[in-house]
Write a protein that holds these residues in place. Structure first.
Motif, PDB file in Angstrom:
ATOM      1  N   THR A 222      -8.106 -10.522  -8.358  1.00 44.99           N
ATOM      2  CA  THR A 222      -9.195 -10.421  -6.991  1.00 44.99           C
ATOM      3  C   THR A 222      -9.416 -11.932  -6.890  1.00 44.99           C
ATOM      4  OG1 THR A 222     -10.837 -10.214  -8.802  1.00 44.99           O
ATOM      5  CG2 THR A 222     -10.023  -8.295  -7.404  1.00 44.99           C
ATOM      6  N   ASN A 295      -4.743  -4.514  -9.999  1.00 40.99           N
ATOM      7  CA  ASN A 295      -5.183  -3.873 -11.181  1.00 40.99           C
ATOM      8  C   ASN A 295      -4.101  -3.396 -12.072  1.00 40.99           C
ATOM      9  OD1 ASN A 295      -7.954  -4.348 -10.490  1.00 40.99           O
ATOM     10  ND2 ASN A 295      -7.864  -2.894  -8.942  1.00 40.99           N
ATOM     11  N   ASP A 305      -2.102   5.228  -5.710  1.00 43.73           N
ATOM     12  CA  ASP A 305      -2.107   5.346  -4.377  1.00 43.73           C
ATOM     13  C   ASP A 305      -2.545   3.798  -3.770  1.00 43.73           C
ATOM     14  OD1 ASP A 305      -4.925   4.744  -4.587  1.00 43.73           O
ATOM     15  OD2 ASP A 305      -5.469   6.858  -4.643  1.00 43.73           O
ATOM     16  N   GLU A 306      -2.418   3.737  -2.183  1.00 42.42           N
ATOM     17  CA  GLU A 306      -2.486   2.622  -1.589  1.00 42.42           C
ATOM     18  C   GLU A 306      -3.587   1.798  -2.019  1.00 42.42           C
ATOM     19  OE1 GLU A 306      -3.328   1.071   3.106  1.00 42.42           O
ATOM     20  OE2 GLU A 306      -1.490   2.630   2.535  1.00 42.42           O
ATOM     21  N   SER A 307      -4.791   2.473  -2.240  1.00 45.96           N
ATOM     22  CA  SER A 307      -6.060   1.805  -2.331  1.00 45.96           C
ATOM     23  C   SER A 307      -6.025   0.969  -3.969  1.00 45.96           C
ATOM     24  CB  SER A 307      -7.266   2.905  -2.376  1.00 45.96           C
ATOM     25  OG  SER A 307      -6.992   3.765  -3.499  1.00 45.96           O
ATOM     26  N   GLN A 308      -5.133   1.438  -4.612  1.00 44.75           N
ATOM     27  CA  GLN A 308      -5.002   0.975  -6.081  1.00 44.75           C
ATOM     28  C   GLN A 308      -4.027  -0.245  -6.146  1.00 44.75           C
ATOM     29  OE1 GLN A 308      -3.999   4.801  -7.781  1.00 44.75           O
ATOM     30  NE2 GLN A 308      -5.696   4.404  -9.610  1.00 44.75           N
ATOM     31  N   TYR A 309      -2.966  -0.133  -5.290  1.00 49.46           N
ATOM     32  CA  TYR A 309      -2.056  -1.373  -5.426  1.00 49.46           C
ATOM     33  C   TYR A 309      -2.264  -2.408  -4.365  1.00 49.46           C
ATOM     34  CZ  TYR A 309       0.718   1.139  -2.098  1.00 49.46           C
ATOM     35  OH  TYR A 309       1.380   1.998  -0.910  1.00 49.46           O
ATOM     36  N   ALA A 310      -3.172  -1.852  -3.333  1.00 50.08           N
ATOM     37  CA  ALA A 310      -3.283  -2.810  -2.184  1.00 50.08           C
ATOM     38  C   ALA A 310      -4.888  -2.858  -1.904  1.00 50.08           C
ATOM     39  CB  ALA A 310      -2.586  -2.236  -0.965  1.00 50.08           C
ATOM     40  N   PRO A 311      -5.779  -3.585  -2.903  1.00 52.95           N
ATOM     41  CA  PRO A 311      -6.992  -3.519  -2.825  1.00 52.95           C
ATOM     42  C   PRO A 311      -7.690  -4.048  -1.816  1.00 52.95           C
ATOM     43  CG  PRO A 311      -6.126  -5.081  -4.408  1.00 52.95           C
ATOM     44  CD  PRO A 311      -5.067  -4.332  -3.938  1.00 52.95           C
ATOM     45  N   GLY A 313      -5.907  -4.122   1.257  1.00 58.59           N
ATOM     46  CA  GLY A 313      -5.330  -3.536   2.555  1.00 58.59           C
ATOM     47  C   GLY A 313      -4.131  -3.979   2.648  1.00 58.59           C
ATOM     48  N   THR A 359     -11.573 -11.225   4.208  1.00 59.15           N
ATOM     49  CA  THR A 359     -11.393 -10.162   3.169  1.00 59.15           C
ATOM     50  C   THR A 359     -10.860 -10.539   1.898  1.00 59.15           C
ATOM     51  OG1 THR A 359     -10.878  -8.681   5.066  1.00 59.15           O
ATOM     52  CG2 THR A 359     -10.180  -7.867   2.983  1.00 59.15           C
TER      53      THR A 359
END
Length: 475
Positions: A222, A295, A305-311, A313, A359
């Motif tokens: 991050t 992560n 899912d996308e939210s995990q590997y593309a924090p 977007g 972002t």
């Protein structure tokens, strides 16, 4: 920044701390141009409407770029195109391969002659035959200049590190092997009035650097979210496309936008990651994922899912520009075109959403005409060819860059020791300017076997600054 050992170590510490804190600037900067004069004719100029003299190209204004870059607007990436299955199938784009080693007693590779224009026929992620465009994600393979007598024998070459699986990687360590120091450049002979500019006495080549092992960064990413992966869908059809081989992956870095300070949507990568080069076109569905796998959701073969590997977007590209040299000449192994193997891409936020810079929490300024002798390079990328798997962000602390040239009339490329492999193409090279990190190059050429292992990137001169200014103002 001094060239002494103490100052170099301090600069590296500042760079690491500055990147982690993301205290990034939003404007570009200039330094003295310490490269040789560049006035070689551009191959294919009559077909592409380019000036015959590269010095004239450096003087292009916004209107000149706009008249020439007619294909900068890209079709919007198809929403939902990059499924996890396609992302995992994407082949790592190789850094362009160096030319073959020169016979003993020679100084530098001979300049490559442009080949007739023609579309690419190789599927992305595969090594094309000589003379055909490389595919996205693969650094160009260079012909290595003669190695210095101080280099280690191949039997002592350090082995690339193994990639982590379930456990997050340890914090990166400083490499135990420092890059070789480059000797002072011999003075060029003065040219006579009306004659071509004088070439460096050593053809623009230093001894190759020593290998530096890439180190995986600590999860989460991050605080390093300016770095990410870039995916592209190469043109073509048939069995290769049906098998998903036309999907490719590179690395890229969020850079500041002078026309939109604090709200940049610009990404810097290699030209061969987004455009086929000579006789070709831009790839489609060009997409950037900042802090990919931050992560470790996909590490060790896991699914997520996308939210995990593309924090932060998935960002589709709407505009892109690369150098006229790459579009006119590019596509073969390391040669004159790789001296300008860079690209700037604009991505589009969702309607009403924050910019990419807002972002991810920052953007890196670009340092054009940076003084080579004041640089200490930290390279970032997602190598994906063995022994790497493309899931981890890596860094090479490579120190002072040397010079590598395939065309003595063009500014020599910068070369560093690094074990990163295919997939690292386009990855940002950062150096400290005014106490903060700035982008000074990107991965273009790479040698990943034997000793030394190294990568080379373009020296960002006024041509790169013109392309950057053009896309910044078009947003």
């Amino acid at each position: 920044m001094s060239s002494s050992g103490r100052t170099t170590r301090s600069a590296r510490a500042v760079l690491g701390a500055s990147v982690l804190a993301l205290t990034l600037l939003g404007t570009s900067a200039c330094g003295p141009d310490n490269s040789s004069a560049d006035s070689a004719a551009v191959a294919g100029a009559p077909d592409l409407g380019l000036p015959s003299n590269l010095d004239d190209l450096k003087k292009w204004k916004f209107e000149d770029w706009e008249k020439w870059a007619k294909d900068y607007a890209l079709p919007a990436a198809t929403k939902g195109f990059w499924t996890l299955e396609k992302l995992l199938q994407a082949k790592p784009d190789e850094p362009i391969a160096p030319p073959a080693p020169q016979p003993a007693g020679t100084q530098a590779p001979a300049p490559a002659q442009p080949s007739p224009p023609g579309p690419a026929t190789s599927a992305p992620g595969t090594k094309p035959p000589a003379g055909q465009p490389t595919q996205p994600g693969h650094p160009t393979t260079p012909a290595a200049p003669k190695a210095s007598s101080t280099q280690q024998p191949a039997s002592q070459a350090p082995a690339p590190p193994k990639q982590p699986s379930q456990q997050p990687p340890a914090a990166p360590q400083q490499p135990s092997q420092a890059p070789a120091q480059s000797p002072a450049q011999p003075p060029a002979q003065p040219s006579q009035p009306g004659q071509p500019p004088a070439q460096p006495a050593d053809n623009g080549n230093d001894p190759l650097p020593k290998t530096v092992n890439a180190q995986p960064l600590q999860h989460p990413y991050t605080k390093l979210a300016v770095h990410g992966k870039l995916f592209a869908d190469a043109p073509g059809s048939g069995p290769a496309a049906a098998a998903g081989l036309n999907h490719a992956q590179c690395s890229a870095t969020v850079v500041a936008d002078p026309a939109h300070p604090g709200k940049s949507n610009l990404v810097w990568t290699a030209g061969h990651c987004v455009h086929q080069g000579k006789g070709g076109s831009f790839y489609s569905n060009i997409t950037f994922i900042p802090a990919f796998n931050s992560n470790a959701a996909l590490s060790g073969g896991k699914q997520a899912d996308e939210s995990q590997y593309a924090p932060f977007g998935i960002w589709g590209a709407t505009q892109a520009v690369t150098s006229p040299q790459w579009k006119a000449e590019g596509g073969k192994t390391g040669d004159a075109a790789t001296h300008y193997d860079f690209a700037i891409v604009r991505v589009k936020p969702a309607d009403g959403a924050k910019s990419l810079e807002e972002t991810v929490g920052g953007a890196v300024p670009v340092w054009f005409n940076a003084p080579r002798d004041q640089l200490s390079i930290s390279e970032y990328g997602y190598p994906a060819a063995p022994p790497y798997d493309g899931m981890e962000l890596n860094r090479c602390e490579s120190g002072k860059p040397g010079r590598l040239s395939y065309e003595p009339t063009r500014p020599p490329m910068m070369v560093i020791g690094c074990t990163m492999t295919a997939g690292s193409s386009g990855g940002g090279w950062l150096a400290v300017k005014d106490g903060k990190p700035a982008l000074v190059s990107n991965v273009s050429v790479g040698k990943h076997t034997g000793d030394p292992m190294y990568q080379a990137g373009p020296y960002l001169d006024d041509v790169a600054a013109g392309a950057y200014d053009f896309l910044s103002k078009k947003g």
